[in-house]
Design an enzyme around this catalytic site. Structure first.
Site, PDB file in Angstrom:
ATOM      1  N   LYS A 195       0.720  -1.229   0.077  1.00 30.32           N
ATOM      2  CA  LYS A 195       0.056  -0.071  -0.005  1.00 30.32           C
ATOM      3  C   LYS A 195       0.787   1.210  -0.044  1.00 30.32           C
ATOM      4  CE  LYS A 195      -3.786  -2.256   2.091  1.00 30.32           C
ATOM      5  NZ  LYS A 195      -4.591  -2.917   3.603  1.00 30.32           N
ATOM      6  N   GLN A 238      -5.331  -2.180   9.569  1.00 32.04           N
ATOM      7  CA  GLN A 238      -5.175  -3.346   8.806  1.00 32.04           C
ATOM      8  C   GLN A 238      -5.910  -4.316   9.911  1.00 32.04           C
ATOM      9  OE1 GLN A 238      -3.797  -3.969   5.714  1.00 32.04           O
ATOM     10  NE2 GLN A 238      -4.356  -6.139   6.035  1.00 32.04           N
ATOM     11  N   ASP A 252     -11.881   2.029   3.805  1.00 31.49           N
ATOM     12  CA  ASP A 252     -12.169   0.793   3.732  1.00 31.49           C
ATOM     13  C   ASP A 252     -13.726   0.488   3.381  1.00 31.49           C
ATOM     14  OD1 ASP A 252     -10.182  -1.192   3.527  1.00 31.49           O
ATOM     15  OD2 ASP A 252      -9.932  -0.742   6.058  1.00 31.49           O
TER      16      ASP A 252
HETATM   17  N1  GUN Z   1      -7.535  -7.269   5.879  1.00 33.15           N
HETATM   18  C1  GUN Z   1      -7.726  -7.940   4.817  1.00 33.15           C
HETATM   19  N2  GUN Z   1      -8.254  -7.150   3.613  1.00 33.15           N
HETATM   20  C2  GUN Z   1      -8.533  -5.739   4.223  1.00 33.15           C
HETATM   21  C3  GUN Z   1      -9.014  -5.008   4.026  1.00 33.15           C
HETATM   22  O1  GUN Z   1      -9.406  -4.765   2.725  1.00 33.15           O
HETATM   23  N3  GUN Z   1      -8.950  -3.769   4.671  1.00 33.15           N
HETATM   24  C4  GUN Z   1      -8.381  -3.867   5.787  1.00 33.15           C
HETATM   25  N4  GUN Z   1      -8.274  -2.632   6.535  1.00 33.15           N
HETATM   26  N5  GUN Z   1      -7.764  -5.077   6.406  1.00 33.15           N
HETATM   27  C5  GUN Z   1      -7.798  -5.964   5.509  1.00 33.15           C
END
Ligand code: GUN
Length: 297
Positions: free
Chosen positions: A54, A98, A121
């Site tokens: 990211k 995350q 998200d």
């Molecule tokens: N863990 C796995 N996929 C995601 C996601 O799309 N967003 C977040 N914040 N954590 C994750």
């Protein structure tokens, strides 16, 4: 844009990232600098990989990014305090925590602490609610990525029977909500099956489109689909493989080799839905920036 049996998420992501990069430049010309902050708690190796990619993608597109890496022993109160500070930090328009979080932290409480305007998200109940009633603030990243793959490869969902395998808040439920919308790239008849469904094949055998998101390697096999089905594989499972350099390889929720001849299109793993998630996160960060500022586009 294209027709192809293999739905290459890398190509779609590249196409969208290019447009995102251009938008960032337009915003910067107005002295608006999109910013994303990512919080990683603990040392789950897969999460660390995602968080690093990211950061790299932000850099590539010119988005300001910061990562807070906190030890697994971080308390819920400490994490809430950090989120509260970031909610008030004008430099960041998007906040991503995350998941999964360590067991002693209440995940839902953390999600609800994020300012809904910065919730890139789209996990906050307010944003989930807005999506459900058909007036989304933003679309959650992985589901939005699937829709973009359909658009790019001209796969119509209108009037199609779609079966989603998995009922998670991150994928299954929001994909269902999006495909139910009254819009050109939705209008599907949606069925969600899951671990407590009595006979999953009964539904998948009838489906025009199947989205597999259950986290079980090679779960969906040729005998479970109809001829010509479109298959979307959201699974990223690590399976032991002594011949691989890392000692494991990635396998989706679909038995790719088994279904390949029978289906009309399929997303590979890796290189299918995976690259789309980060691409949509970048787009959401830019959209959140536009919504929080007086950007003039
Ligand atoms: N863990 C796995 N996929 C995601 C996601 O799309 N967003 C977040 N914040 N954590 C994750």
């Amino acid at each position: 844009m294209e027709t192809s049996k293999i739905l290459n998420g890398k190509d779609v992501a590249e196409y969208i990232n290019h447009k995102s990069g251009e938008l960032v430049q337009k915003l910067k010309a107005q002295n608006i600098h999109p910013g994303l902050v990512v919080i990683l708690v603990g040392d789950d190796p897969a999460s660390a990989v995602y968080v690093r990619s990211k950061g790299r993608m932000c850099e590539k597109l010119g988005i300001l990014s910061a990562t807070h890496t906190l030890p697994a022993t971080t308390s819920e109160t400490e994490l809430l305090e950090l989120i509260s500070n970031l909610n008030n930090d004008q430099a960041y328009h998007g906040i991503l925590v995350q998941l999964p979080l360590p067991d002693h932290i209440d995940e839902q409480k953390i999600i609800e602490a994020i300012n809904p305007l910065k919730d890139v998200d789209c996990f906050h109940p307010k944003n989930v609610g807005l999506l459900t009633i058909g007036t989304p603030y933003l679309l959650p990243c992985t589901p939005a990525g699937i829709i973009e793959i359909f658009k790019y490869y001209k796969i119509a969902t209108n009037e199609k029977d779609v079966v989603i395998i998995g009922r998670s808040n991150i994928v299954g439920k929001p994909v269902a909500n999006i495909l139910l919308q009254k819009s050109e790239f939705a209008n599907a008849t949606v069925t969600v099956v899951h671990s407590r469904t009595k006979n999953i094949s009964k539904y998948t055998k009838e489906a025009d489109i199947i989205v597999a998101a259950i986290g079980q390697p090679a779960f969906l096999t040729a005998d479970m689909i109809k001829e010509g089905a479109v298959l979307v594989d959201v699974g990223i499972n690590r399976v032991d493989d002594s011949t691989a350099k890392r000692g494991y390889r990635l396998m989706g929720d679909i038995d790719y080799a088994d279904v390949y001849e029978k289906c009309s299109a399929i997303t590979p793993v890796p290189g299918g839905v995976g690259p789309m998630t980060i691409s949509m996160l970048m787009r959401n960060t830019i959209q959140a920036t536009i919504k929080q500022t007086d950007a003039n586009l």
